[in-house]
Write a protein that holds these residues in place. Structure first.
Motif, PDB file in Angstrom:
ATOM      1  N   SER A 107       0.841  -1.192   0.000  1.00 57.00           N
ATOM      2  CA  SER A 107       0.000   0.000   0.000  1.00 57.00           C
ATOM      3  C   SER A 107       0.881   1.249   0.000  1.00 57.00           C
ATOM      4  O   SER A 107       2.035   1.220   0.428  1.00 57.00           O
ATOM      5  N   ASP A 108       0.310   2.329  -0.486  1.00 56.07           N
ATOM      6  CA  ASP A 108       1.023   3.607  -0.474  1.00 56.07           C
ATOM      7  C   ASP A 108       1.241   4.072   0.959  1.00 56.07           C
ATOM      8  O   ASP A 108       2.291   4.621   1.295  1.00 56.07           O
ATOM      9  N   TRP A 109       0.260   3.827   1.837  1.00 54.70           N
ATOM     10  CA  TRP A 109       0.394   4.168   3.254  1.00 54.70           C
ATOM     11  C   TRP A 109       1.572   3.428   3.873  1.00 54.70           C
ATOM     12  O   TRP A 109       2.357   4.018   4.621  1.00 54.70           O
ATOM     13  N   GLY A 110       1.699   2.133   3.576  1.00 51.18           N
ATOM     14  CA  GLY A 110       2.798   1.342   4.115  1.00 51.18           C
ATOM     15  C   GLY A 110       4.152   1.795   3.608  1.00 51.18           C
ATOM     16  O   GLY A 110       5.136   1.802   4.347  1.00 51.18           O
ATOM     17  N   MET A 111       4.213   2.179   2.351  1.00 47.00           N
ATOM     18  CA  MET A 111       5.486   2.652   1.802  1.00 47.00           C
ATOM     19  C   MET A 111       5.890   3.984   2.432  1.00 47.00           C
ATOM     20  O   MET A 111       7.065   4.238   2.661  1.00 47.00           O
ATOM     21  N   HIS A 112       4.903   4.845   2.738  1.00 44.10           N
ATOM     22  CA  HIS A 112       5.221   6.116   3.403  1.00 44.10           C
ATOM     23  C   HIS A 112       5.650   5.903   4.854  1.00 44.10           C
ATOM     24  O   HIS A 112       6.338   6.736   5.422  1.00 44.10           O
ATOM     25  N   LYS A 113       5.202   4.800   5.465  1.00 51.02           N
ATOM     26  CA  LYS A 113       5.606   4.458   6.838  1.00 51.02           C
ATOM     27  C   LYS A 113       6.870   3.594   6.858  1.00 51.02           C
ATOM     28  O   LYS A 113       7.243   3.073   7.896  1.00 51.02           O
ATOM     29  N   TYR A 114       7.504   3.418   5.696  1.00 52.37           N
ATOM     30  CA  TYR A 114       8.737   2.624   5.546  1.00 52.37           C
ATOM     31  C   TYR A 114       8.530   1.150   5.887  1.00 52.37           C
ATOM     32  O   TYR A 114       9.409   0.526   6.453  1.00 52.37           O
ATOM     33  N   PHE A 115       7.387   0.614   5.510  1.00 52.39           N
ATOM     34  CA  PHE A 115       7.146  -0.823   5.645  1.00 52.39           C
ATOM     35  C   PHE A 115       7.663  -1.498   4.374  1.00 52.39           C
ATOM     36  O   PHE A 115       6.912  -1.998   3.566  1.00 52.39           O
ATOM     37  N   ILE A 116       8.964  -1.535   4.242  1.00 52.20           N
ATOM     38  CA  ILE A 116       9.605  -2.034   3.029  1.00 52.20           C
ATOM     39  C   ILE A 116       9.306  -3.521   2.812  1.00 52.20           C
ATOM     40  O   ILE A 116       9.305  -4.004   1.689  1.00 52.20           O
ATOM     41  N   TRP A 117       9.053  -4.270   3.880  1.00 52.53           N
ATOM     42  CA  TRP A 117       8.773  -5.699   3.745  1.00 52.53           C
ATOM     43  C   TRP A 117       7.534  -5.967   2.918  1.00 52.53           C
ATOM     44  O   TRP A 117       7.345  -7.061   2.414  1.00 52.53           O
ATOM     45  N   GLN A 118       6.677  -4.968   2.753  1.00 53.79           N
ATOM     46  CA  GLN A 118       5.456  -5.161   1.977  1.00 53.79           C
ATOM     47  C   GLN A 118       5.748  -5.493   0.517  1.00 53.79           C
ATOM     48  O   GLN A 118       4.935  -6.141  -0.135  1.00 53.79           O
ATOM     49  N   ILE A 119       6.914  -5.094   0.016  1.00 52.28           N
ATOM     50  CA  ILE A 119       7.283  -5.402  -1.365  1.00 52.28           C
ATOM     51  C   ILE A 119       7.416  -6.913  -1.555  1.00 52.28           C
ATOM     52  O   ILE A 119       7.154  -7.436  -2.634  1.00 52.28           O
ATOM     53  N   ALA A 120       7.798  -7.627  -0.498  1.00 52.66           N
ATOM     54  CA  ALA A 120       7.962  -9.083  -0.596  1.00 52.66           C
ATOM     55  C   ALA A 120       6.794  -9.858  -0.003  1.00 52.66           C
ATOM     56  O   ALA A 120       6.496 -10.965  -0.441  1.00 52.66           O
ATOM     57  N   THR A 121       6.089  -9.299   0.973  1.00 49.87           N
ATOM     58  CA  THR A 121       5.072 -10.079   1.677  1.00 49.87           C
ATOM     59  C   THR A 121       3.680  -9.999   1.053  1.00 49.87           C
ATOM     60  O   THR A 121       2.792 -10.752   1.462  1.00 49.87           O
ATOM     61  N   TYR A 122       3.483  -9.124   0.091  1.00 48.68           N
ATOM     62  CA  TYR A 122       2.148  -9.030  -0.512  1.00 48.68           C
ATOM     63  C   TYR A 122       1.787 -10.306  -1.269  1.00 48.68           C
ATOM     64  O   TYR A 122       0.614 -10.585  -1.497  1.00 48.68           O
ATOM     65  N   ILE A 123       2.793 -11.113  -1.656  1.00 49.32           N
ATOM     66  CA  ILE A 123       2.515 -12.354  -2.392  1.00 49.32           C
ATOM     67  C   ILE A 123       2.037 -13.474  -1.479  1.00 49.32           C
ATOM     68  O   ILE A 123       1.664 -14.539  -1.953  1.00 49.32           O
ATOM     69  N   LEU A 124       2.017 -13.233  -0.177  1.00 50.07           N
ATOM     70  CA  LEU A 124       1.546 -14.251   0.765  1.00 50.07           C
ATOM     71  C   LEU A 124       0.051 -14.154   1.040  1.00 50.07           C
ATOM     72  O   LEU A 124      -0.507 -15.014   1.718  1.00 50.07           O
ATOM     73  N   LEU A 125      -0.594 -13.120   0.520  1.00 54.26           N
ATOM     74  CA  LEU A 125      -2.012 -12.872   0.800  1.00 54.26           C
ATOM     75  C   LEU A 125      -2.856 -13.036  -0.448  1.00 54.26           C
ATOM     76  O   LEU A 125      -2.375 -12.838  -1.556  1.00 54.26           O
ATOM     77  N   PRO A 126      -4.139 -13.367  -0.264  1.00 58.31           N
ATOM     78  CA  PRO A 126      -5.040 -13.358  -1.427  1.00 58.31           C
ATOM     79  C   PRO A 126      -5.390 -11.916  -1.783  1.00 58.31           C
ATOM     80  O   PRO A 126      -5.038 -10.977  -1.058  1.00 58.31           O
ATOM     81  N   THR A 127      -6.086 -11.737  -2.862  1.00 56.74           N
ATOM     82  CA  THR A 127      -6.483 -10.384  -3.262  1.00 56.74           C
ATOM     83  C   THR A 127      -7.359  -9.751  -2.192  1.00 56.74           C
ATOM     84  O   THR A 127      -8.103 -10.447  -1.493  1.00 56.74           O
TER      85      THR A 127
END
Length: 153
Positions: free
Chosen positions: A44-64
């Motif tokens: 999410s854009d919110w997560g990237m602004h909060k420096y949640f860099i792990w979201q770039i790799a962990t989004y593939i672990l969730l369904p849509t």
């Protein structure tokens, strides 16, 4: 044996995160929405602004994010997990476990980085999640390794 176990653990993790995210789609109190896995693991854009860099790799672990507990979603998830198990098992035996993880994580992270750049430039709200980039990377690797292979369903 270890090769199969690694793919099975990945499938268990994907099934567990799917079940947990479906629980948060149901009628739960609003104060529990803070623990929604899409908020912390989805891109999410919110997560990237909060420096949640792990979201770039962990989004593939969730369904849509629009997933619901319908029969079609459960059928689609079951088929996707079956496809991931079949292709993952074949790739680990033909190539190596390292190549499987490089394809799965590499294509997922590349797709996440492209999506994060798109979110940064468009300032889109919402969460992105799904197995599609990683699954397409595995399918592409399988097709390159088995040029004359057939997928029988």
């Amino acid at each position: 044996m270890m090769k199969e176990r690694s793919v099975k653990y990945l499938l268990i993790i994907l099934a567990a995160t799917t079940a947990i995210s479906l629980i948060f789609k149901g009628p739960i109190p609003t104060w529990l929405k803070w623990y929604d896995p899409h908020m912390w693991l989805g891109l999410s854009d919110w997560g990237m602004h909060k420096y949640f860099i792990w979201q770039i790799a962990t989004y593939i672990l969730l369904p849509t994010p629009d997933a619901d507990a319908s029969l079609m979603f459960l059928f689609n998830t079951g088929f996707t997990l079956y496809l991931l198990w079949t292709i993952g098992k074949t790739l680990t035996y033909q190539k190596s476990l390292r190549d499987f993880w490089l394809l799965f994580l590499g294509s997922g992270i590349f797709g996440g980085a492209c999506a994060a750049l798109t979110l940064a430039f468009t300032h889109t709200t919402g969460h992105l999640a799904g197995w599609t980039p990683a699954l397409y990377g595995l399918l592409m690797g399988w097709m390159l390794a088995n040029q004359h292979g057939r997928v029988l369903v």
